[in-house]
Design an enzyme around this catalytic site. Structure first.
Site, PDB file in Angstrom:
ATOM      1  N   HIS A 154      49.665  13.666 -30.922  1.00 54.40           N
ATOM      2  CA  HIS A 154      48.844  14.662 -31.550  1.00 54.40           C
ATOM      3  C   HIS A 154      48.227  15.807 -30.611  1.00 54.40           C
ATOM      4  CE1 HIS A 154      48.491  11.588 -34.554  1.00 54.40           C
ATOM      5  NE2 HIS A 154      48.090  10.705 -33.429  1.00 54.40           N
ATOM      6  N   SER A 189      52.898  42.357 -18.800  1.00 52.55           N
ATOM      7  CA  SER A 189      52.484  43.097 -19.926  1.00 52.55           C
ATOM      8  C   SER A 189      52.316  44.650 -19.497  1.00 52.55           C
ATOM      9  CB  SER A 189      50.967  42.700 -20.082  1.00 52.55           C
ATOM     10  OG  SER A 189      50.370  43.466 -20.949  1.00 52.55           O
ATOM     11  N   LYS A 241      49.267  39.405 -16.167  1.00 53.59           N
ATOM     12  CA  LYS A 241      50.060  38.971 -17.221  1.00 53.59           C
ATOM     13  C   LYS A 241      51.204  38.376 -16.674  1.00 53.59           C
ATOM     14  CE  LYS A 241      48.136  38.423 -21.488  1.00 53.59           C
ATOM     15  NZ  LYS A 241      48.768  37.332 -22.171  1.00 53.59           N
ATOM     16  N   GLU A 269      59.505  31.842 -25.562  1.00 51.19           N
ATOM     17  CA  GLU A 269      59.070  32.314 -26.878  1.00 51.19           C
ATOM     18  C   GLU A 269      60.306  32.748 -27.854  1.00 51.19           C
ATOM     19  OE1 GLU A 269      55.727  34.916 -26.486  1.00 51.19           O
ATOM     20  OE2 GLU A 269      54.726  33.428 -25.172  1.00 51.19           O
TER      21      GLU A 269
END
Ligand code: ARG
Length: 473
Positions: A156, A277, A283, A290
């Site tokens: 979980h 970024s 970043k 992704e």
């Protein structure tokens, strides 16, 4: 417009119809397989006396020339032809005149395209398998180097019990191993040759279908000509296996993204595999993971699309089947790209062992082991569960881990705890006591790693015959 079938028509095809129908923009992808199929076909026609020896040699030589010129880039595949089959045949006729017109004897584009696609995807099955194998090698190296890198195992997405990085990676090893087994399985099931099925009902020429099958490394000819020209099961199986690979890669990517987050910091993705970024200078984003996760959708899409295309098609060939190509090509290229990039990202990724271990320690992942300790000292499990529950509550209030408490504090909660509790709930003990095969304990993991090494040492592909060299020599 360049068509093979103008004879019974009195009017030109409408230009929009022509464009809608044409497939050369994408079926040129298997120009090589198309010419190889033609060479095998012509050699067989020669052997059967359907073509003379001279004609056979002349045609084979000319197709080889065309193939070489296309590969070198000196002959362009002209988009004015309807499909790759027309391009090759027209070029051959251009060069050989009437002899070239004999190429298509005893053949239809239906069995021809079925063969081309099968040859093309069969090779792609092998290449996908090889990429999976490279990924497995990287995973195995990480496993070998991290037998005692403790980390939390999750259920979980909550810390559950301690495991090791080797054990966590081992789960992915099993997944990608099964993916390879699917490649092997599909390869053998699809390895039957549709050439000679004709349009749908075979031909009246005395073709030797066993001969062409053998020349192209097939296990034999497809045994029903209607099925041979209209079977796309193997593509659906392949797309299904590719979808499963993507599902595995996507789960793995999701973990990399979580592990790479500021909150977790279990890993650091190499600069070469991350992006920045345009606005936020701090970043370093896990874009590759992704994108792999994102591309999963389009591979699933190809599977559902072909399943849907095929479901209403009566026997035998129907033009709907032309739709099998673009999506399949895209899915194959996508999966191969994702596998290669993911493997590169994984092999250069740094695992922050201390962060992982600290995380395992501060998530009560040893709570089950504390309960087991009480059980081993005569406390019934249900009572032990309750005692450790209270212990966890106490720790939460104190902002401490179980093993940070003093023996007095522990004994206030249960007098059964003795000094050896600290050893019993240490991360090392928790993991190393788990020694059944498949569990994270080092000795168990070492046995598994031996088995996986043995598995990687034998490659099913090395048994396959090299038909291509023989055919083209
Ligand atoms: N481009 C066609 C395909 O991909 C080739 C077969 C054409 N056959 C036909 N009967 N029109 O399926």
């Amino acid at each position: 417009m360049a068509q093979l079938w103008g004879g019974r028509f009195t009017k030109e095809t409408d230009q929009l119809v022509y464009n809608f129908n044409a497939s050369i923009s994408f079926d040129q992808k298997f120009y090589k397989q198309d010419m190889e199929g033609s060479i095998a076909h012509v050699k067989m026609l020669g052997k059967q006396g359907i073509l003379s020896e001279e004609e056979t040699q002349e045609i084979v030589k000319s197709i080889k020339d065309i193939l070489q010129e296309v590969e070198k880039g000196t002959l362009e595949i002209s988009q004015k032809y309807e499909d790759i089959h027309s391009f090759v045949e027209a070029t051959l006729i251009d060069r050989l005149g009437d002899t070239g017109k004999k190429l298509h004897t005893g053949r239809s584009r239906n069995d021809q395209v079925a063969l081309d696609m099968r040859l093309y995807t069969r090779q792609e099955v092998l290449e996908t398998d090889e990429l999976l194998k490279e990924l497995l090698n990287v995973i195995l190296t990480i496993m070998e180097n991290n037998l005692d890198t403790y980390m939390p195992g999750f259920t979980h997405l909550q810390k559950a019990q301690p495991v090791t990085l080797a054990h966590h990676m081992g789960a992915y090893f099993e997944m990608f191993k099964r993916d390879r087994q699917r490649m092997e399985d599909i390869y053998h099931r699809m390895n039957y040759c549709p050439l000679g099925c004709g349009a749908l009902a075979g031909t009246t020429y005395p073709l030797d279908r066993y001969d062409t099958a053998k020349r192209m490394g097939f296990a034999g000819p497809a045994l029903n000509s209607m099925d041979g020209v209209s079977d796309r099961d193997y593509l659906i199986e392949f797309l299904s296996a590719l979808s499963i690979i993507m599902m595995h890669l996507s789960r793995f990517s999701e973990e990399v993204i979580i592990w790479n987050s500021n909150e977790y910091q279990f890993v650091e993705i190499d600069d070469a595999y991350s992006t920045g970024s345009s606005i936020m200078p701090q970043k370093k984003n896990p874009d590759i993971a992704e994108l792999v996760r994102g591309k999963t959708g389009r591979v699933y899409g190809a599977l559902i699309s072909l399943l849907t295309t095929m479901k209403g098609i009566p026997l035998a060939y129907n033009k709907d089947m032309q739709e099998d190509k673009e999506l399949t090509f895209d899915a194959i290229d996508t999966v191969k790209g994702c596998l290669a990039l993911f493997t590169g990202m994984l092999s250069t990724m740094k695992f922050k062992k201390e962060r992982m271990e600290a995380s395992a320690k501060h998530g009560f992942t040893n709570a089950t082991d504390a309960a087991d300790y009480l059980v081993n000292h005569g406390v019934p499990f249900r009572d032990a569960h309750g005692i450790v529950g209270r212990l966890v509550l106490f720790c939460i209030e104190k902002k401490a881990a179980i093993d940070d408490l003093s023996l007095e504090e522990l004994q206030k909660i249960s007098p059964v705890f003795e000094a050896d509790i600290f050893e019993a709930v240490s991360m090392k003990t928790c993991v190393e006591k788990r020694l059944t095969i498949g569990a994270p304990g080092q000795e168990a993991m070492k046995k598994v790693i031996e088995l996986e090494k043995e598995y990687l040492g034998q490659d099913w592909k090395t048994k396959l015959q090299d038909w291509e060299q023989e055919l083209l020599k």
